[in-house]
Write a protein that holds these residues in place. Structure first.
Motif, PDB file in Angstrom:
ATOM      1  N   TYR A 184       0.791  -1.224   0.000  1.00  0.00           N
ATOM      2  CA  TYR A 184       0.000   0.000   0.000  1.00  0.00           C
ATOM      3  C   TYR A 184       0.831   1.287   0.000  1.00  0.00           C
ATOM      4  O   TYR A 184       0.277   2.367  -0.216  1.00  0.00           O
ATOM      5  CB  TYR A 184      -0.932   0.033   1.223  1.00  0.00           C
ATOM      6  N   GLY A 185       2.115   1.196   0.252  1.00  0.00           N
ATOM      7  CA  GLY A 185       2.910   2.396   0.436  1.00  0.00           C
ATOM      8  C   GLY A 185       3.423   3.001  -0.855  1.00  0.00           C
ATOM      9  O   GLY A 185       3.779   2.298  -1.795  1.00  0.00           O
ATOM     10  N   GLN A 186       3.457   4.323  -0.881  1.00  0.00           N
ATOM     11  CA  GLN A 186       4.218   5.043  -1.902  1.00  0.00           C
ATOM     12  C   GLN A 186       5.610   5.380  -1.356  1.00  0.00           C
ATOM     13  O   GLN A 186       6.504   5.741  -2.098  1.00  0.00           O
ATOM     14  CB  GLN A 186       3.488   6.325  -2.301  1.00  0.00           C
ATOM     15  N   ALA A 187       5.739   5.242  -0.046  1.00  0.00           N
ATOM     16  CA  ALA A 187       7.032   5.446   0.611  1.00  0.00           C
ATOM     17  C   ALA A 187       7.106   4.532   1.829  1.00  0.00           C
ATOM     18  O   ALA A 187       6.074   4.050   2.328  1.00  0.00           O
ATOM     19  CB  ALA A 187       7.224   6.902   1.029  1.00  0.00           C
ATOM     20  N   TRP A 188       8.319   4.292   2.288  1.00  0.00           N
ATOM     21  CA  TRP A 188       8.578   3.506   3.499  1.00  0.00           C
ATOM     22  C   TRP A 188       9.382   4.381   4.443  1.00  0.00           C
ATOM     23  O   TRP A 188      10.270   5.120   4.020  1.00  0.00           O
ATOM     24  CB  TRP A 188       9.356   2.242   3.144  1.00  0.00           C
ATOM     25  N   VAL A 189       9.050   4.316   5.746  1.00  0.00           N
ATOM     26  CA  VAL A 189       9.685   5.160   6.752  1.00  0.00           C
ATOM     27  C   VAL A 189      10.343   4.293   7.817  1.00  0.00           C
ATOM     28  O   VAL A 189       9.767   3.292   8.261  1.00  0.00           O
ATOM     29  CB  VAL A 189       8.655   6.084   7.439  1.00  0.00           C
ATOM     30  N   THR A 190      11.537   4.693   8.250  1.00  0.00           N
ATOM     31  CA  THR A 190      12.188   4.038   9.378  1.00  0.00           C
ATOM     32  C   THR A 190      12.906   5.092  10.226  1.00  0.00           C
ATOM     33  O   THR A 190      13.265   6.158   9.729  1.00  0.00           O
ATOM     34  CB  THR A 190      13.195   2.970   8.917  1.00  0.00           C
ATOM     35  N   THR A 191      13.095   4.753  11.496  1.00  0.00           N
ATOM     36  CA  THR A 191      13.932   5.576  12.385  1.00  0.00           C
ATOM     37  C   THR A 191      15.226   4.852  12.742  1.00  0.00           C
ATOM     38  O   THR A 191      15.979   5.313  13.591  1.00  0.00           O
ATOM     39  CB  THR A 191      13.172   5.915  13.687  1.00  0.00           C
ATOM     40  N   GLY A 192      15.461   3.711  12.112  1.00  0.00           N
ATOM     41  CA  GLY A 192      16.629   2.909  12.436  1.00  0.00           C
ATOM     42  C   GLY A 192      16.260   1.758  13.351  1.00  0.00           C
ATOM     43  O   GLY A 192      15.093   1.388  13.491  1.00  0.00           O
ATOM     44  N   ASP A 193      17.261   1.191  13.981  1.00  0.00           N
ATOM     45  CA  ASP A 193      17.073   0.048  14.878  1.00  0.00           C
ATOM     46  C   ASP A 193      17.103   0.542  16.323  1.00  0.00           C
ATOM     47  O   ASP A 193      18.166   0.939  16.818  1.00  0.00           O
ATOM     48  CB  ASP A 193      18.179  -0.979  14.652  1.00  0.00           C
ATOM     49  N   PRO A 194      15.962   0.527  17.034  1.00  0.00           N
ATOM     50  CA  PRO A 194      15.946   1.058  18.399  1.00  0.00           C
ATOM     51  C   PRO A 194      16.823   0.265  19.364  1.00  0.00           C
ATOM     52  O   PRO A 194      17.229   0.799  20.397  1.00  0.00           O
ATOM     53  CB  PRO A 194      14.463   0.962  18.803  1.00  0.00           C
ATOM     54  N   LYS A 195      17.146  -0.957  19.027  1.00  0.00           N
ATOM     55  CA  LYS A 195      17.947  -1.780  19.952  1.00  0.00           C
ATOM     56  C   LYS A 195      19.387  -1.276  20.066  1.00  0.00           C
ATOM     57  O   LYS A 195      20.071  -1.588  21.044  1.00  0.00           O
ATOM     58  CB  LYS A 195      17.937  -3.238  19.487  1.00  0.00           C
ATOM     59  N   ILE A 196      19.847  -0.502  19.079  1.00  0.00           N
ATOM     60  CA  ILE A 196      21.224  -0.016  19.137  1.00  0.00           C
ATOM     61  C   ILE A 196      21.299   1.503  19.325  1.00  0.00           C
ATOM     62  O   ILE A 196      22.367   2.099  19.216  1.00  0.00           O
ATOM     63  CB  ILE A 196      22.025  -0.425  17.881  1.00  0.00           C
ATOM     64  N   PHE A 197      20.151   2.112  19.641  1.00  0.00           N
ATOM     65  CA  PHE A 197      20.139   3.571  19.782  1.00  0.00           C
ATOM     66  C   PHE A 197      21.058   4.057  20.892  1.00  0.00           C
ATOM     67  O   PHE A 197      21.824   5.008  20.726  1.00  0.00           O
ATOM     68  CB  PHE A 197      18.709   4.051  20.036  1.00  0.00           C
ATOM     69  N   GLU A 198      21.021   3.391  22.046  1.00  0.00           N
ATOM     70  CA  GLU A 198      21.770   3.876  23.202  1.00  0.00           C
ATOM     71  C   GLU A 198      23.262   3.596  23.110  1.00  0.00           C
ATOM     72  O   GLU A 198      24.084   4.461  23.411  1.00  0.00           O
ATOM     73  CB  GLU A 198      21.209   3.242  24.482  1.00  0.00           C
ATOM     74  N   GLU A 199      23.619   2.382  22.702  1.00  0.00           N
ATOM     75  CA  GLU A 199      25.026   1.984  22.791  1.00  0.00           C
ATOM     76  C   GLU A 199      25.619   1.528  21.465  1.00  0.00           C
ATOM     77  O   GLU A 199      26.777   1.100  21.421  1.00  0.00           O
ATOM     78  CB  GLU A 199      25.169   0.855  23.826  1.00  0.00           C
ATOM     79  N   GLY A 200      24.877   1.617  20.402  1.00  0.00           N
ATOM     80  CA  GLY A 200      25.401   1.193  19.112  1.00  0.00           C
ATOM     81  C   GLY A 200      26.298   2.243  18.487  1.00  0.00           C
ATOM     82  O   GLY A 200      26.472   3.354  19.000  1.00  0.00           O
ATOM     83  N   THR A 201      26.878   1.899  17.359  1.00  0.00           N
ATOM     84  CA  THR A 201      27.749   2.810  16.614  1.00  0.00           C
ATOM     85  C   THR A 201      27.068   3.202  15.309  1.00  0.00           C
ATOM     86  O   THR A 201      26.161   2.510  14.830  1.00  0.00           O
ATOM     87  CB  THR A 201      29.086   2.134  16.294  1.00  0.00           C
ATOM     88  N   PRO A 202      27.517   4.303  14.699  1.00  0.00           N
ATOM     89  CA  PRO A 202      26.973   4.661  13.389  1.00  0.00           C
ATOM     90  C   PRO A 202      27.146   3.550  12.361  1.00  0.00           C
ATOM     91  O   PRO A 202      26.268   3.345  11.511  1.00  0.00           O
ATOM     92  CB  PRO A 202      27.769   5.914  13.014  1.00  0.00           C
ATOM     93  N   LEU A 234      14.194   8.301   5.928  1.00  0.00           N
ATOM     94  CA  LEU A 234      14.849   8.126   7.229  1.00  0.00           C
ATOM     95  C   LEU A 234      14.522   9.321   8.115  1.00  0.00           C
ATOM     96  O   LEU A 234      14.918  10.454   7.816  1.00  0.00           O
ATOM     97  CB  LEU A 234      16.358   8.000   7.067  1.00  0.00           C
ATOM     98  N   LEU A 235      13.781   9.061   9.195  1.00  0.00           N
ATOM     99  CA  LEU A 235      13.521  10.084  10.206  1.00  0.00           C
ATOM    100  C   LEU A 235      14.669  10.063  11.193  1.00  0.00           C
ATOM    101  O   LEU A 235      14.863   9.092  11.921  1.00  0.00           O
ATOM    102  CB  LEU A 235      12.192   9.812  10.911  1.00  0.00           C
ATOM    103  N   THR A 236      15.462  11.118  11.208  1.00  0.00           N
ATOM    104  CA  THR A 236      16.691  11.143  12.009  1.00  0.00           C
ATOM    105  C   THR A 236      16.397  11.498  13.465  1.00  0.00           C
ATOM    106  O   THR A 236      15.300  11.922  13.814  1.00  0.00           O
ATOM    107  CB  THR A 236      17.693  12.149  11.427  1.00  0.00           C
ATOM    108  N   GLY A 237      17.428  11.322  14.285  1.00  0.00           N
ATOM    109  CA  GLY A 237      17.322  11.641  15.701  1.00  0.00           C
ATOM    110  C   GLY A 237      17.184  10.420  16.575  1.00  0.00           C
ATOM    111  O   GLY A 237      17.187  10.534  17.807  1.00  0.00           O
ATOM    112  N   PHE A 238      17.079   9.237  15.951  1.00  0.00           N
ATOM    113  CA  PHE A 238      16.856   8.011  16.713  1.00  0.00           C
ATOM    114  C   PHE A 238      17.870   6.923  16.362  1.00  0.00           C
ATOM    115  O   PHE A 238      17.656   5.759  16.652  1.00  0.00           O
ATOM    116  CB  PHE A 238      15.425   7.507  16.474  1.00  0.00           C
TER     117      PHE A 238
END
Length: 297
Positions: A184-202, A234-238
């Motif tokens: 159904y999408g004309q676009a797909w949105v993600t904020t990344g992987d929340p499991k690595i937000f706190e201690e993950g690397t870029p 990509l919604l940044t900040g997360f």
């Protein structure tokens, strides 16, 4: 690549309208807002409704696209939402994108007095919500009986300005949500992987996003659709980068370039809010808005 912004609905319109107009002046592709009843650290401060805010923004601007990032079933029903979206698309002259997701366990999840839904319950509702909303925005009259959502001769005449309907930007990372995005999408949105937000690397974040896009590609293939047909937002900040991409034009160009290589077609940055998780230098932010994409080449 496109550059867009999210403007949180925290100011009275007498002040807030200046931000939406400035976003258009700066040349952002789109300006979105969160569709929440309240949100995280902003819960005890001003927070206004998304759709009335977007309606006001539509009358205060002329060119910039507008939309939600994201609307969810937590407190929305497809029948009433479709009617409001049809009106909003008309008022804006066909500039609306609906960002839509399954929702989470934030304040919205219990504000109507219900117990928070489990992840499975959210996925079940979302799987029913999106197809019904699609029908409501593309058909003059809809009758449908569902487990969670029903419509009885619901009419949406004359329909959206955008045909066959306004675009959906589906936020999803799990298999069921990605299947809906592919269908159904004309676009797909993600904020990344929340499991690595706190201690993950870029680097770990880039790898996780690459994996998400691969799964989206499989979902599209299963649906008989080319993944290239979907914009990838990509919604940044997360991600583990947090606010670093907004520290300078060079930092943003580096960030955007790495994600463009993954296949992202739109980067969304939060409009700076002092003394918050989205604090940033307004001057640098505006410089990024006007100069960064040209440097990407």
């Amino acid at each position: 690549m496109r550059l867009s912004t999210v403007i949180l609905p925290i100011h009275r319109w007498s002040e807030g309208q200046k931000t939406w107009q400035r976003a258009e002046e700066l040349g952002f592709h789109a300006a979105y807002t969160y569709d929440h009843l309240s949100w995280r650290t902003f819960r005890d401060g001003p927070w206004f409704g998304a759709l009335p805010t977007l309606t006001a923004a539509a009358t205060a601007t002329e060119r910039i696209r507008l939309g939600t990032l994201v609307t969810s079933p937590n407190f929305r029903h497809p029948v009433t939402l479709a009617k409001e979206l049809m009106a909003l698309d008309d008022i804006s002259g066909g500039r609306i994108t609906l960002g839509i997701g399954a929702g989470g366990n934030g304040f919205d999840a219990t504000a109507l007095g219900q117990e928070p839904w489990t992840p499975k319950e959210r996925a079940d509702r979302f799987a029913e919500f999106v197809p019904l909303l699609d029908r409501l925005l593309t058909e003059d009259a809809v009758t449908q009986r569902g487990t969670f959502y029903s419509a009885d001769e619901a009419r949406n005449i004359p329909g959206c300005v955008q045909r066959p309907r306004l675009p959906f930007a589906v936020a999803a990372t799990g298999p069921r949500g990605l299947k809906l995005a592919a269908r159904y999408g004309q676009a797909w949105v993600t904020t990344g992987d929340p499991k690595i937000f706190e201690e993950g690397t870029p680097e770990q974040s880039v790898a996780a996003l690459r994996g998400q896009i691969e799964k989206l590609g499989k979902a599209c293939a299963d649906t008989g659709r080319e993944v290239a047909e979907l914009d990838k937002v990509l919604l940044t900040g997360f991600t583990p980068d947090r606010g670093r991409p907004l520290e300078s034009v060079d930092a943003f160009v580096d960030f955007a370039g790495r994600h463009r290589e993954l296949g992202f077609t739109e980067i969304v940055v939060h409009w700076p809010i002092p003394d918050s998780d989205f604090a940033a230098d307004q001057r640098v932010f505006e410089q990024i808005a006007t100069e960064a994409l040209a440097q990407l080449g």
